[in-house]
Write a protein that holds these residues in place. Structure first.
Motif, PDB file in Angstrom:
ATOM      1  N   TRP A  33       0.834  -1.205   0.000  1.00 10.57           N
ATOM      2  CA  TRP A  33       0.000   0.000   0.000  1.00 10.57           C
ATOM      3  C   TRP A  33       0.868   1.254   0.000  1.00 10.57           C
ATOM      4  O   TRP A  33       0.601   2.198  -0.738  1.00 10.57           O
ATOM      5  N   ASN A  34       1.909   1.263   0.834  1.00 12.07           N
ATOM      6  CA  ASN A  34       2.845   2.395   0.831  1.00 12.07           C
ATOM      7  C   ASN A  34       3.451   2.599  -0.548  1.00 12.07           C
ATOM      8  O   ASN A  34       3.575   3.728  -1.022  1.00 12.07           O
ATOM      9  N   ALA A  35       3.817   1.499  -1.196  1.00  8.11           N
ATOM     10  CA  ALA A  35       4.438   1.584  -2.511  1.00  8.11           C
ATOM     11  C   ALA A  35       3.480   2.175  -3.547  1.00  8.11           C
ATOM     12  O   ALA A  35       3.878   3.013  -4.365  1.00  8.11           O
ATOM     13  N   CYS A  36       2.228   1.740  -3.518  1.00 10.50           N
ATOM     14  CA  CYS A  36       1.237   2.269  -4.460  1.00 10.50           C
ATOM     15  C   CYS A  36       1.056   3.781  -4.294  1.00 10.50           C
ATOM     16  O   CYS A  36       1.009   4.536  -5.275  1.00 10.50           O
ATOM     17  N   ILE A  37       0.954   4.222  -3.038  1.00  8.14           N
ATOM     18  CA  ILE A  37       0.805   5.655  -2.763  1.00  8.14           C
ATOM     19  C   ILE A  37       2.038   6.420  -3.243  1.00  8.14           C
ATOM     20  O   ILE A  37       1.931   7.498  -3.840  1.00  8.14           O
ATOM     21  N   ASP A  38       3.220   5.844  -3.013  1.00 12.68           N
ATOM     22  CA  ASP A  38       4.452   6.524  -3.406  1.00 12.68           C
ATOM     23  C   ASP A  38       4.579   6.638  -4.921  1.00 12.68           C
ATOM     24  O   ASP A  38       5.128   7.628  -5.437  1.00 12.68           O
ATOM     25  N   VAL A  39       4.110   5.638  -5.660  1.00  7.29           N
ATOM     26  CA  VAL A  39       4.142   5.725  -7.119  1.00  7.29           C
ATOM     27  C   VAL A  39       3.239   6.859  -7.597  1.00  7.29           C
ATOM     28  O   VAL A  39       3.625   7.677  -8.448  1.00  7.29           O
ATOM     29  N   LEU A  40       2.034   6.927  -7.035  1.00  3.45           N
ATOM     30  CA  LEU A  40       1.084   7.963  -7.454  1.00  3.45           C
ATOM     31  C   LEU A  40       1.596   9.362  -7.139  1.00  3.45           C
ATOM     32  O   LEU A  40       1.438  10.298  -7.938  1.00  3.45           O
ATOM     33  N   ARG A  41       2.226   9.503  -5.973  1.00  2.28           N
ATOM     34  CA  ARG A  41       2.696  10.819  -5.534  1.00  2.28           C
ATOM     35  C   ARG A  41       4.158  11.080  -5.896  1.00  2.28           C
ATOM     36  O   ARG A  41       4.693  12.152  -5.602  1.00  2.28           O
ATOM     37  N   LYS A  42       4.798  10.093  -6.493  1.00  2.00           N
ATOM     38  CA  LYS A  42       6.222  10.185  -6.834  1.00  2.00           C
ATOM     39  C   LYS A  42       7.063  10.514  -5.601  1.00  2.00           C
ATOM     40  O   LYS A  42       8.012  11.317  -5.658  1.00  2.00           O
ATOM     41  N   ASN A  43       6.726   9.891  -4.501  1.00  2.00           N
ATOM     42  CA  ASN A  43       7.401  10.188  -3.234  1.00  2.00           C
ATOM     43  C   ASN A  43       8.853   9.727  -3.205  1.00  2.00           C
ATOM     44  O   ASN A  43       9.684  10.318  -2.508  1.00  2.00           O
ATOM     45  N   THR A  44       9.161   8.657  -3.936  1.00  2.00           N
ATOM     46  CA  THR A  44      10.540   8.162  -3.894  1.00  2.00           C
ATOM     47  C   THR A  44      11.482   9.149  -4.558  1.00  2.00           C
ATOM     48  O   THR A  44      12.427   9.654  -3.939  1.00  2.00           O
ATOM     49  N   THR A  45      11.232   9.474  -5.824  1.00  4.13           N
ATOM     50  CA  THR A  45      12.149  10.373  -6.535  1.00  4.13           C
ATOM     51  C   THR A  45      12.009  11.820  -6.090  1.00  4.13           C
ATOM     52  O   THR A  45      12.933  12.620  -6.281  1.00  4.13           O
ATOM     53  N   SER A  46      10.868  12.179  -5.490  1.00  4.76           N
ATOM     54  CA  SER A  46      10.705  13.550  -4.984  1.00  4.76           C
ATOM     55  C   SER A  46      11.652  13.849  -3.837  1.00  4.76           C
ATOM     56  O   SER A  46      11.934  15.007  -3.532  1.00  4.76           O
ATOM     57  N   ARG A  47      12.142  12.800  -3.186  1.00  2.00           N
ATOM     58  CA  ARG A  47      13.093  12.987  -2.084  1.00  2.00           C
ATOM     59  C   ARG A  47      14.527  13.155  -2.599  1.00  2.00           C
ATOM     60  O   ARG A  47      15.413  13.547  -1.845  1.00  2.00           O
ATOM     61  N   PHE A  48      14.771  12.810  -3.845  1.00  2.00           N
ATOM     62  CA  PHE A  48      16.130  12.828  -4.380  1.00  2.00           C
ATOM     63  C   PHE A  48      16.599  14.253  -4.686  1.00  2.00           C
ATOM     64  O   PHE A  48      15.810  15.110  -5.071  1.00  2.00           O
ATOM     65  N   ASP A  49      17.885  14.475  -4.517  1.00  5.31           N
ATOM     66  CA  ASP A  49      18.525  15.700  -4.989  1.00  5.31           C
ATOM     67  C   ASP A  49      19.903  15.333  -5.517  1.00  5.31           C
ATOM     68  O   ASP A  49      20.214  14.151  -5.695  1.00  5.31           O
ATOM     69  N   GLU A  50      20.730  16.331  -5.785  1.00 10.40           N
ATOM     70  CA  GLU A  50      22.030  16.056  -6.398  1.00 10.40           C
ATOM     71  C   GLU A  50      22.947  15.225  -5.511  1.00 10.40           C
ATOM     72  O   GLU A  50      23.894  14.599  -5.981  1.00 10.40           O
ATOM     73  N   ASN A  51      22.688  15.187  -4.204  1.00 13.95           N
ATOM     74  CA  ASN A  51      23.539  14.431  -3.284  1.00 13.95           C
ATOM     75  C   ASN A  51      22.940  13.090  -2.883  1.00 13.95           C
ATOM     76  O   ASN A  51      23.422  12.453  -1.948  1.00 13.95           O
ATOM     77  N   THR A  52      21.909  12.668  -3.567  1.00 11.67           N
ATOM     78  CA  THR A  52      21.344  11.341  -3.313  1.00 11.67           C
ATOM     79  C   THR A  52      22.229  10.321  -4.024  1.00 11.67           C
ATOM     80  O   THR A  52      21.932   9.854  -5.123  1.00 11.67           O
ATOM     81  N   LYS A  53      23.342  10.021  -3.419  1.00 10.55           N
ATOM     82  CA  LYS A  53      24.364   9.170  -4.024  1.00 10.55           C
ATOM     83  C   LYS A  53      24.936   8.203  -2.985  1.00 10.55           C
ATOM     84  O   LYS A  53      24.871   8.453  -1.775  1.00 10.55           O
ATOM     85  N   VAL A  54      25.527   7.127  -3.494  1.00 12.54           N
ATOM     86  CA  VAL A  54      26.278   6.188  -2.659  1.00 12.54           C
ATOM     87  C   VAL A  54      27.764   6.428  -2.904  1.00 12.54           C
ATOM     88  O   VAL A  54      28.250   6.267  -4.031  1.00 12.54           O
ATOM     89  N   VAL A  55      28.460   6.835  -1.854  1.00 10.35           N
ATOM     90  CA  VAL A  55      29.896   7.107  -1.935  1.00 10.35           C
ATOM     91  C   VAL A  55      30.612   6.126  -1.014  1.00 10.35           C
ATOM     92  O   VAL A  55      30.218   5.947   0.147  1.00 10.35           O
ATOM     93  N   VAL A  56      31.646   5.483  -1.524  1.00 13.69           N
ATOM     94  CA  VAL A  56      32.422   4.521  -0.731  1.00 13.69           C
ATOM     95  C   VAL A  56      33.853   5.016  -0.616  1.00 13.69           C
ATOM     96  O   VAL A  56      34.470   5.400  -1.618  1.00 13.69           O
ATOM     97  N   VAL A  57      34.375   5.018   0.602  1.00 16.34           N
ATOM     98  CA  VAL A  57      35.785   5.349   0.848  1.00 16.34           C
ATOM     99  C   VAL A  57      36.516   4.047   1.128  1.00 16.34           C
ATOM    100  O   VAL A  57      36.123   3.280   2.017  1.00 16.34           O
ATOM    101  N   ASP A  58      37.549   3.781   0.366  1.00 11.48           N
ATOM    102  CA  ASP A  58      38.260   2.509   0.505  1.00 11.48           C
ATOM    103  C   ASP A  58      39.757   2.737   0.584  1.00 11.48           C
ATOM    104  O   ASP A  58      40.238   3.844   0.299  1.00 11.48           O
TER     105      ASP A  58
END
Length: 399
Positions: free
Chosen positions: A58-83
């Motif tokens: 149900w959460n997923a269906c609502i998020d698709v309709l409202r675009k809640n997942t990508t609406s949270r993204f910005d330029e720093n929505t990244k995975v950075v690894v220090v090795d």
């Protein structure tokens, strides 16, 4: 100032020419910005409380309709690894970098993640009650006895803990839009497995099981956007190990010149070569350490927006629509299902199998320890209250 080599960074693309087709694929990219350049933050949906609440269909269906997942993204929505190698200075740098980029810091995984339960009880205290093959084994014991039977189990558990942490990092990114900085990741764990194998610490059979697990699990993950490698020569690594005077490392039988050289070689000849086919890669000479601000400036110059669906770089992060992004999010919200993929049915390697009697002895002792009878929040003997009316739980970390 630290030296730097940038692999795979091309010139920033300009705007599309007039009349050129616009790609229908949504790419979670753009340049990463330090906090000085980010300025005011745009309004976003509230972070989803993924540690306390199960993410349902149900959460997923609502998020698709409202675009809640990508609406949270910005330029720093990244995975950075220090090795980097042992004693490179990764932890201090990764913390500073996460602060500067306003990302969440994930410290390097240790066996404390496995042995210390949610109530702070260290399960290693139970060793005197356990059969030898079922007793704890962590990096301190490995340094002193690298040929012990439990070395293979130790490294497989490290792989599992890093896999678990990487799932948590992706779940955090998808649920909040906040980028993450990890101190090492599951993708470089094999460097230590290979070094152990080359030095006779792990058998060929245990190595085979390890790679069966890798094959069964990595297909579910999304590779990092950026890997930062802090390069430190072996002679400097040895000096730093000596200076930090860690009792477990003093006089270590494991940290030989050959073992440390093998780690350096495998990192450079295998890991960096492989990871650079997907992620952006920055390599710094960290012999005399370096300045985080310089690294941030280099990161800000990387154009993550130049990739499309046909480019192997960032392929995991190119999706067609909101439904695809939400489907990926659902995958990392169902952590128990992903952890099940660690169960590879291999019973042909002696050091990775235990007898029924030893397992029964371990089980009876382990699950009688403080805080181990029930899920976190429901152990009255540990001070938990309101058990009958409890509505919230630490959903992910109590599984």
């Amino acid at each position: 100032m630290s030296g730097v080599f940038r692999i795979g960074v091309r010139l920033v693309k300009g705007a599309p020419a007039a009349g050129s087709p616009v790609s229908p694929f949504f790419i979670a990219a753009r340049n990463i910005s330090g906090k000085t350049l980010r300025g005011s933050k745009l309004s976003k949906p509230k972070p989803f409380p993924y540690l306390e609440k199960q993410y349902t269909a149900w959460n997923a269906c609502i998020d698709v309709l409202r675009k809640n997942t990508t609406s949270r993204f910005d330029e720093n929505t990244k995975v950075v690894v220090v090795d980097g190698p042992i004693a490179a200075g990764k932890s201090a740098f990764a913390k500073e970098l996460a602060t500067e980029l306003e990302m969440k810091y994930f410290p390097e995984v240790t066996m404390d993640n496995y042995y210390i339960n949610p109530y702070g009880y260290d399960m290693r205290q139970l060793d005197p009650q356990l059969p030898v093959n079922m007793q704890s084994f962590d990096v301190a014991k490995f340094h002193q006895n690298p040929t012990h039977r439990n070395v293979a189990t130790f490294q497989v558990r490290m792989l599992a803990e890093r896999f678990s942490q990487y799932i948590d990092a992706l779940a955090h990114l998808f649920s909040t839009g906040e980028g993450v900085v990890l101190d090492r990741s599951v993708y470089s764990d094999f460097v230590f497995m290979e070094a152990m194998f080359r030095n006779g610490y792990i058998s060929k059979g245990a190595r085979s099981v390890y790679y069966d697990i890798v094959k069964n699990t990595f297909c579910d993950l999304m590779k990092p956007h950026l890997v930062i490698y802090l390069d430190v020569p072996v002679n400097v690594v040895k000096d730093r190990i000596k200076k930090r005077a860690n009792p477990a490392e003093a006089g270590s039988k494991a940290l030989t010149d050959q073992y440390l050289n093998d780690i350096d070689t495998i990192y450079k000849q295998q890991y960096l070569k492989d990871i650079s086919t997907h992620a952006e890669l920055l390599i710094y000479d960290w012999s005399d350490y370096g300045e985080t601000e310089v690294v941030v400036e280099d990161i800000e110059r990387i154009d993550f927006d130049r990739f499309d669906k046909d480019d192997p770089k960032m392929r995991d992060w190119v999706m067609e629509n909101e439904e695809d992004w939400t489907e990926a999010r659902c995958r990392y919200m169902d952590k128990p299902d992903l952890l099940n993929s660690l169960n590879v049915p291999r019973f042909d390697v002696h050091e990775l199998t235990v007898s029924p009697d030893d397992f029964k002895a371990w089980y009876d002792v382990w699950f009688s320890a403080p805080g181990m009878q029930y899920r976190k929040g429901y152990n009255e003997e540990c001070g938990d209250t309101g058990i009958l009316t409890k509505m919230k739980t630490d959903f992910r970390n109590s599984l």
